[in-house]
Design a protein around this motif. Structure first.
Motif, PDB file in Angstrom:
ATOM      1  N   SER A  64      34.563  45.408  39.146  1.00  0.00           N
ATOM      2  CA  SER A  64      35.875  44.798  38.929  1.00  0.00           C
ATOM      3  C   SER A  64      36.469  44.324  40.258  1.00  0.00           C
ATOM      4  CB  SER A  64      36.814  45.802  38.268  1.00  0.00           C
ATOM      5  OG  SER A  64      37.050  46.873  39.154  1.00  0.00           O
ATOM      6  N   ILE A  65      35.714  44.505  41.331  1.00  0.00           N
ATOM      7  CA  ILE A  65      36.171  44.061  42.657  1.00  0.00           C
ATOM      8  C   ILE A  65      35.215  42.985  43.156  1.00  0.00           C
ATOM      9  CG2 ILE A  65      36.664  44.799  45.023  1.00  0.00           C
ATOM     10  CD1 ILE A  65      37.111  47.634  43.865  1.00  0.00           C
ATOM     11  N   ALA A  66      35.786  41.956  43.777  1.00  0.00           N
ATOM     12  CA  ALA A  66      34.957  40.877  44.312  1.00  0.00           C
ATOM     13  C   ALA A  66      35.404  40.544  45.722  1.00  0.00           C
ATOM     14  CB  ALA A  66      35.064  39.642  43.421  1.00  0.00           C
ATOM     15  N   GLY A  67      34.503  39.967  46.496  1.00  0.00           N
ATOM     16  CA  GLY A  67      34.850  39.593  47.872  1.00  0.00           C
ATOM     17  C   GLY A  67      34.315  38.225  48.230  1.00  0.00           C
TER      18      GLY A  67
ATOM     19  N   ASN B  27      29.284  41.389  43.821  1.00  0.00           N
ATOM     20  CA  ASN B  27      30.259  40.294  43.734  1.00  0.00           C
ATOM     21  C   ASN B  27      30.691  39.860  45.135  1.00  0.00           C
ATOM     22  OD1 ASN B  27      30.313  40.169  40.952  1.00  0.00           O
ATOM     23  ND2 ASN B  27      31.976  41.684  40.779  1.00  0.00           N
ATOM     24  N   VAL B  28      29.791  39.243  45.850  1.00  0.00           N
ATOM     25  CA  VAL B  28      30.127  38.757  47.189  1.00  0.00           C
ATOM     26  C   VAL B  28      29.539  37.362  47.347  1.00  0.00           C
ATOM     27  CG1 VAL B  28      28.185  40.102  48.096  1.00  0.00           C
ATOM     28  CG2 VAL B  28      29.851  39.172  49.672  1.00  0.00           C
TER      29      VAL B  28
END
Ligand code: SF4
Ligand code: SF4
Ligand code: SF4
Ligand code: FES
Lengths: 354, 526
Positions: free
Chosen positions: A318-321, A347-348
């Motif tokens: 649920s976290i992206a960068g 998610n990068v």
């Protein structure tokens, strides 16, 4: 490649190849011959005759920068006759311009000044008669004072042969001759693209960088080699530092690939942002809807708390960068390591697709 | 780039397509111009706009925007038809030639002329010029990639180069020119959702185990989301927090209205940058970074050359290098990162990135090294695929032409193409703060052909409105022969003229790159 042979310079036996000039062989072997119009990477025009040397059995002195070597050539680079010839050239150049070093930006880094000193000239034997051209001050990047121009043509060759921008040329003849864009246009209204190659090439104070005017003397500057922050060419540039501030960017013709010391307008004149007053200087945290100054501890603490709780509640994916094509390799590496290893998600990405 | 910048200057033929080189990669542009003016190289330019290089070109193919695959297939049709291709090379070093041959067969010069508007005779001349060269280099940039068929376009360039035996030789190659200084490095370092550093797949067990061991963590094998997929994921509620380092997607995203909605919906947004940009304005936490002149590190340029970045001055206030910020955050989150210098990070990178293993700071003190550079005594690699392709044999991809996702119609009769200009850069964060650059290019301009301007009653400098199905912007007109009739060109450097409100977010299915080079618009005098 054709075979090498021996020549003699100042009594030294030296190996040379046929495609070399006397100047090149001398420089390779640490023998000094003064030059002015010679500019590495451009046509050897042999125009100024400051580099004259004595070649045995030649009728007159020859220009070392333009003369190819030949087997068994015997060269003398310094003698009374040579000095006299060079002095004459330099005195003529001195007298034909407004060389007031007191206010010249090039003072201390001027090839004419150096030559006058090297040749020990107290005064030119001719009357000083500057042409009285108006100075060009049309823009904040490059300024021109053709009263200091010695017509060496380096700027013309730099613009046409190195950058191939085909903007500069000579116009007029003899003492009325002049360098500049066609039809006597100023830089700003011409096709000039402000690469600044001509200013790097100019041996005197005729073409100089405007922002660096009165910003630091040549001997007070420290140069730091780095890579241009703009496009993917990755040009090598020299940041010129004066008292902790970058005052200009210069190229260095001794650097190799990718750009051999040439720059474009962005690398050259595009770095004012470094000390822009809008730079962020402290972390900001949104409080009551407004971004408010905060300490590093507070900011890092808040991020840790939030990311940890979101990860706990919704899982690492649920976290992206977004990493950045403008950050260094080391930073990109660490960022993906952080996202993958610490947050636990792939998610990068970065915005290069855009 | 498969090859090196230096080689461009000494090759026989240069084919530049979708690259406005003299403005966007000026020092490669200078190489091209020197090749032509001083070393007798021939230049073919394929571009709808009359870009700066056209003045130096032997042949200029002015295709309709978005018809690149047709043109490239047409070139190959002629080269195969006239038996000009590198037979031995094709036989011994490539595969799937027959599939290619079959597909390009229908792209006769006449058919290509119909699609692209490129005169059949010009296409033939260009095909012969490229094919007959001993060595020829293809250069391309965003004009090839920023289409929804971007991947097809890239493959077609590779097909053409392989067909003529131009890959794996000095002076040849297919050479993408990267727009931003460290795109190459960001990709090499694994700032991508599916790969670790050096393009090692996250889904590959061996690779994952290697990184798990080195980092002492357990890792996910599921590829993540791309930048362009992120906004939807946020709106659907799967993404709750976003950490942005050194980017300003609010300016560069293809559909900013949509993105803004997404960013506002996030539970938590962190932005780490040198300025408070449009994206930062929406953040919950903003962290101040040091800029390139205030830190040590390396960038990798478009020819794979790893070069030093050096600290020259101090960062303002309490701003810190990005690597320090990440280290501190990771440590705080319970994963200690104790790096004393950027060099120490590079030394870790070297152990996990085979292509960088030989790149030490001391070796690149003077001149950078080109990867692959697997050992400390390896000289670096000037060009790739020498003797053999990385995958063994070079694979031809038979590609059919697909028209742009959105074409002009009665309501939106113009094509809008977007891109960069010499005096500005990307979202303008850096370049718009430079006095000289702003003097030269102070505001956004719409480039419009004189005939179109006349028909619409638009004068130089007049404000015009440009409307697409997605939005509307206004900017001043610059009347120039550069764009063809029916096409206007705008840059995306100015936030007040947010061109990306107009552009079509149609994505290339593989590259996930939006179609910035073609969308349909209406043009009116304001
Ligand atoms: S700045 Fe560049 S383009 Fe302009 S005159 Fe000088 S060398 Fe030529
Ligand atoms: S302006 Fe400078 S470089 Fe150009 S001819 Fe005059 S002295 Fe030489
Ligand atoms: S100086 Fe110009 S060409 Fe060179 S890297 Fe910078 S922006 Fe690119
Ligand atoms: S330097 Fe040789 S003639 Fe000018």
């Amino acid at each position: 490649m054709a075979e090498k042979f021996q020549i003699t310079i100042d009594g030294r036996e030296i190996e040379a190849s046929p495609e070399q000039t006397i100047l090149e062989v001398a420089r390779e072997n640490g023998i000094y011959i003064p030059t002015l119009c010679y500019y590495k990477g451009t046509t050897n025009v042999g125009a100024c005759r400051v580099c004259v040397v004595d070649v045995e059995n030649a009728r007159s002195l020859v220009a070392a920068c333009a003369m190819p070597v030949s087997p068994e050539m015997v060269v003398t680079t310094d003698s009374d006759r040579i000095r006299e010839a060079r002095k004459l050239v330099v005195e003529l150049l001195w007298a034909s311009g407004d060389h007031n070093c007191l206010t010249c930006e090039k003072n201390g880094n001027c090839e004419l000044q150096d030559l006058i000193y090297y040749l020990g000239i107290e005064q030119p034997r001719f009357t000083i008669e500057p042409p009285g051209y108006p100075k060009e001050d049309t823009n904040s990047m490059i300024q021109r004072d053709l009263n200091k121009c010695i017509l060496c043509g380096r700027c013309v060759r730099a613009c046409n042969e190195i950058q191939v921008n085909e903007v500069l040329d000579f116009s007029g003849r003899g003492s009325r001759s002049k360098v500049g864009p066609a039809f006597d246009m100023d830089y700003f209204s011409s096709d000039c693209v402000f690469c600044g190659e001509c200013a790097d090439a100019c041996p005197v104070g005729a073409i100089t960088f405007k922002q660096a005017r009165f910003a630091g003397r040549p001997w007070e500057l420290e140069k730091v080699r780095t890579t241009c922050p703009y496009c993917g060419v990755g040009c090598q540039i020299d940041l010129n530092i004066h008292k902790g501030k970058i005052i200009k960017v210069t190229g260095n013709r001794n650097y190799g690939n990718p750009n051999l010391g040439s720059l474009c307008v962005k690398g050259r004149f595009g770095i004012d942002f470094i000390d822009d007053p809008d730079r962020l200087t402290t972390p900001l945290i949104r409080k009551n809807g407004k971004l408010t100054e905060a300490s590093w501890e507070e900011a890092i603490g808040l991020i840790t708390e939030k990311l940890t709780s979101i990860k706990g509640e919704h899982g690492p994916d649920s976290i992206a960068g977004f990493s950045s094509a403008r950050c260094t390799n080391e930073e990109n590496y660490l960022f993906q390591k952080f996202m993958r290893g610490v947050i636990g998600t792939n998610n990068v990405d970065h915005c290069a697709r855009l | 780039m498969t090859n090196s910048i230096e080689e461009i200057e000494f090759t026989d033929v240069i084919l530049a397509t979708g690259t406005n080189t003299t403005e966007n990669h000026p020092m490669i542009g200078a190489r091209v111009k020197r090749a032509v003016r001083q070393h007798g190289a021939k230049l073919i330019v394929i571009d709808p706009r009359e870009i700066g290089l056209v003045k130096y070109a032997n042949i200029w193919l002015r295709q309709k925007p978005g018809t690149d695959v047709a043109v490239l297939n047409g070139l190959m049709n002629i080269i195969i038809g006239e038996n000009l291709y590198a037979k031995e090379y094709v036989d011994t070093r490539t595969e799937q030639f027959d599939a290619l041959k079959e597909v390009v067969a229908k792209y006769t010069p006449e058919y290509v002329e119909e699609i692209s508007g490129v005169p059949a005779e010009d296409l033939k001349r260009a095909a012969r010029m490229y094919a007959e060269a001993d060595k020829a280099a293809i250069l391309y940039a965003m004009g090839i990639t920023q289409h929804w068929t971007g991947t097809d376009n890239v493959k077609s360039c590779a097909n053409l180069a392989m067909l003529c035996g131009n890959i794996g030789i000095a002076g040849g190659g297919v050479n993408p020119l990267r727009g931003q200084n460290n795109v190459q490095g960001a990709c090499d370092m694994g700032a991508l959702p599916n790969v670790f550093p050096a393009y090692q797949q996250v889904a590959n067990d061996d690779a994952r185990t290697r990184f798990e061991k080195a980092w002492n963590v357990s890792l996910s094998g599921t590829p993540g989301l791309t930048v362009t997929e992120m906004p939807d994921a946020v709106l659907e509620g799967t993404i709750k927090a976003l950490y942005i380092m050194g980017e300003n997607p609010m300016m560069s995203d293809p559909d900013t209205t949509h993105l803004e909605k997404a960013l506002k919906k996030l539970d938590f947004l962190v932005c780490q940058d040198i300025f408070l940009n449009e994206t930062g304005e929406l953040a919950d936490v903003v962290l101040p970074s040091a800029c390139f002149a205030e830190k040590d590190g390396t960038y990798t340029n478009t020819e794979r050359r790893v070069q030093r970045v050096r600290k020259a001055v101090d960062a303002p206030g309490s701003a810190k290098p990005d690597w320090q910020i990440i280290s501190e955050l990771a440590t705080k989150m319970g994963y200690p990162m104790n790096y004393d210098s950027a060099e120490e990070i590079m030394n870790e990178i070297r152990t996990l990135t085979p292509s960088y293993a030989g790149v030490t700071y001391s070796r690149i003190e003077e001149e950078g090294l080109q990867w692959p550079c697997p050992t400390e005594d390896h000289p670096g690699t000037q060009y790739l695929h020498k003797d053999q392709f990385t995958r063994g044999r070079g694979l031809f991809h038979a590609v059919e032409y697909i028209p742009p996702a959105e074409l002009p119609d009665e309501e939106y009769p113009f094509i809008l193409s977007t891109g960069r200009v010499l005096y500005q850069y990307h979202t303008g964060t850096m370049s718009r703060r430079a006095k000289g650059l702003v003097e030269r290019f102070p505001e956004s301009l719409v480039e419009i052909n004189p005939d179109d301007a006349r028909k619409l009653g638009i004068n130089e400098g007049a404000t015009i409105e440009v409307t697409s199905r997605r939005g509307k912007v206004a900017a001043k007109a610059k009347i120039t022969k550069s764009p063809p009739q029916g096409t206007i060109f705008m840059n995306f450097h100015f936030s007040e003229v947010a061109v990306n409100k107009l552009t079509n977010p149609a994505l290339d299915p593989i590259g996930k790159i939006p179609e910035y080079k073609v969308c349909a618009v209406k043009v009116e005098a304001a």
